[in-house]
Design a protein around this motif. Structure first.
Motif, mmCIF file in Angstrom:
data_model
loop_
_atom_site.group_PDB
_atom_site.id
_atom_site.type_symbol
_atom_site.label_atom_id
_atom_site.label_comp_id
_atom_site.label_asym_id
_atom_site.label_seq_id
_atom_site.Cartn_x
_atom_site.Cartn_y
_atom_site.Cartn_z
ATOM 1 N N ARG A 121 -73.071 25.827 13.317
ATOM 2 C CA ARG A 121 -74.247 25.718 12.609
ATOM 3 C C ARG A 121 -75.473 25.635 13.322
ATOM 4 N NH1 ARG A 121 -75.848 27.696 7.946
ATOM 5 N NH2 ARG A 121 -73.798 27.535 7.219
ATOM 6 N N GLY A 124 -67.607 23.108 7.878
ATOM 7 C CA GLY A 124 -67.488 24.298 8.417
ATOM 8 C C GLY A 124 -66.105 24.494 9.058
ATOM 9 N N ASN A 182 -69.701 28.888 6.819
ATOM 10 C CA ASN A 182 -70.360 29.171 7.880
ATOM 11 C C ASN A 182 -69.622 30.509 8.614
ATOM 12 O OD1 ASN A 182 -70.937 26.551 7.947
ATOM 13 N ND2 ASN A 182 -70.434 26.141 10.169
#
Length: 450
Positions: A258, A280, A62
């Protein structure tokens, strides 16, 4: 390629072929790309070919590759305290849990750490069953929850087929998907209403008193970036409350920026009882996952031992990566950047490609998480390749993927879709570059239409 690079490439490929057993693959039929380095939104091979990564590895980098603040934090943590058993209280583990709990909705303030997402799902299901005293778990078709025993049985796509033991107490149901509606709905509102009615019927006919949990991906990831219509998650929450069922949201792929929010459930202001997370939270730099637990479920185990644990639960090196990743995301406004990139660049850009290329049947997504549904005929919506296609049947998608790679873009293709999931902090220039490569590659998909 110089001699040194050629020797390094040969050594890596030879060792891989001899000793590495790759997941989801027939071992003799694959030829993995040998990666020499990574940085930001890119990785490259030993021949100097650079690829703009529109897959974020497996939708987890991410903050991109090799963020200097996070790599430095990992090094510092390793030098200070590299590992200690999970039963001890450790500053960095406590801080990682605090930072995560601050960002979860409602009263999900206790964090059980795992090593990855599938273990998070396994433990969330265990908690729900023990909390309710019930055996069954409901999960959706068109879902993916991991490859461990319970998680793969919960999964609602073809990867379950070779692993399904039919002994996990799982019942599948149809979730909403207006573009390919199982309920013959014409609008999102109709789809939502009919999907909720179907889920209620499933609960009633399975016996509410036997159902411990309903688990859903907040946004369906592997099945095609399925964004639930407004009102659906709130409706599931109401059903769970009415029947005393634990509501579990799988945010493994979509948490930590995200979709343009810390957790995707924020888009619909819905608070589940348990949240599964991974990917992430560390940008994949060190594996880490976990379950965020509501006060009511945490209370179940206040004086009753929780019968579960992992040798590396809350590994301090992974927690150090999580603390650094979350702080970087906060300091650099990466969650907000993901939201802007989706609203201002990826969304409009992908829709423009759909207007130009008849093979694009639908565009859907949020933040830096999108999918293009590729079709043979936009009228009938026949997929470009059949469900679970392989070999010659998958040739159109294979040709499309090869065209992306030839242009310098690494795609994430699944079934008849390309998932567009670059790092949440991708630059506008790289978004434009990626869209231009997709534009060229979609001409290949167009050529395979009926």
């Amino acid at each position: 390629m110089n001699a040194e690079a050629a020797d390094a490439l040969a050594a890596v490929k030879d060792a891989d072929r001899k000793h590495v057993f790759h997941s989801w693959s027939a071992q003799e039929l694959i030829d993995p790309l040998a990666v020499a380095g990574t940085e930001g939104s890119y990785f490259w091979d030993y021949q100097g070919n650079r690829f703009l990564d529109f897959s974020s590895a497996l939708v987890y980098t991410n903050i991109g590759y090799q963020h200097p603040k996070v790599t430095a934090a990992i090094q510092e943590q390793a030098a200070k305290l590299c590992t200690v058993a999970p039963g001890f209280a450790v500053d960095v583990r406590s801080e990682a849990a605090r930072l995560i709990a601050e960002r979860t909705p409602g009263d999900l303030d206790k964090i059980f750490f795992t090593n990855a997402g599938a273990e998070a799902v396994e433990n969330a299901v265990r908690m729900a069953r023990l909390h309710t005293g019930r055996p069954k778990v409901l999960s959706a078709y068109r879902s993916y929850h991991g490859a461990t025993s319970t998680a793969i049985n919960l999964t609602g796509d073809a990867r379950r087929f070779g692993n399904d033991t039919a002994t996990a107490g799982v019942v599948h149901f149809w979730g909403p998907f207006t573009y390919r509606s199982p309920f013959y709905a014409a609008t999102d509102a109709e789809e939502c209403e009919r999907a909720l009615r179907h889920l209620e019927d499933t609960i009633v006919f399975e016996g509410p008193q036997s159902i411990a949990a309903i688990i859903l991906e907040t946004v369906g990831g592997a099945p095609g970036v399925l964004v639930h219509p407004d009102g659906y998650l709130a409706g599931v929450r109401e059903l769970c409350d009415r029947f005393g069922i634990v509501f579990v949201l799988d945010e493994i792929m979509v948490g930590f920026g995200r979709t343009g929010k810390w957790f995707a459930s924020e888009h619909w202001d819905v608070t589940p009882d348990l949240i599964c997370f991974a990917k992430g939270v560390t940008s994949g730099y060190v594996p880490l996952g976990g379950v965020a637990i509501s006060a009511a479920i945490a209370e179940t185990f206040a004086r009753r031992p929780y019968p579960g644990g992992l040798t590396y639960s809350g590994h301090v090196l992974a927690c150090g990566a999580a603390v650094a990743t979350i702080n970087v995301m906060e300091e650099e406004g990466i969650v907000e950047q993901s939201a802007r990139t989706g609203a201002e660049l990826l969304g409009p850009g992908l829709r423009a490609l759909a207007d130009k290329h008849p093979s694009v049947g639908e565009v859907r997504g949020l933040g830096t998480f999108w999918a293009l549904e590729l079709v043979r005929d936009p009228r009938t919506r026949e997929p470009l390749v059949p469900y679970n296609a392989s070999g010659a049947d998958n040739a159109p998608m294979a040709a499309f993927g090869a065209a992306c790679k030839k242009g310098g873009l690494w795609p994430l293709t699944a079934g008849n879709r390309i998932h567009v999931a670059p790092p949440c902090n991708i630059t506008p220039q790289d978004v434009a570059k990626g869209l231009a490569i997709l534009d060229e590659a979609l001409s290949v998909a167009d050529a395979h239409m009926a």
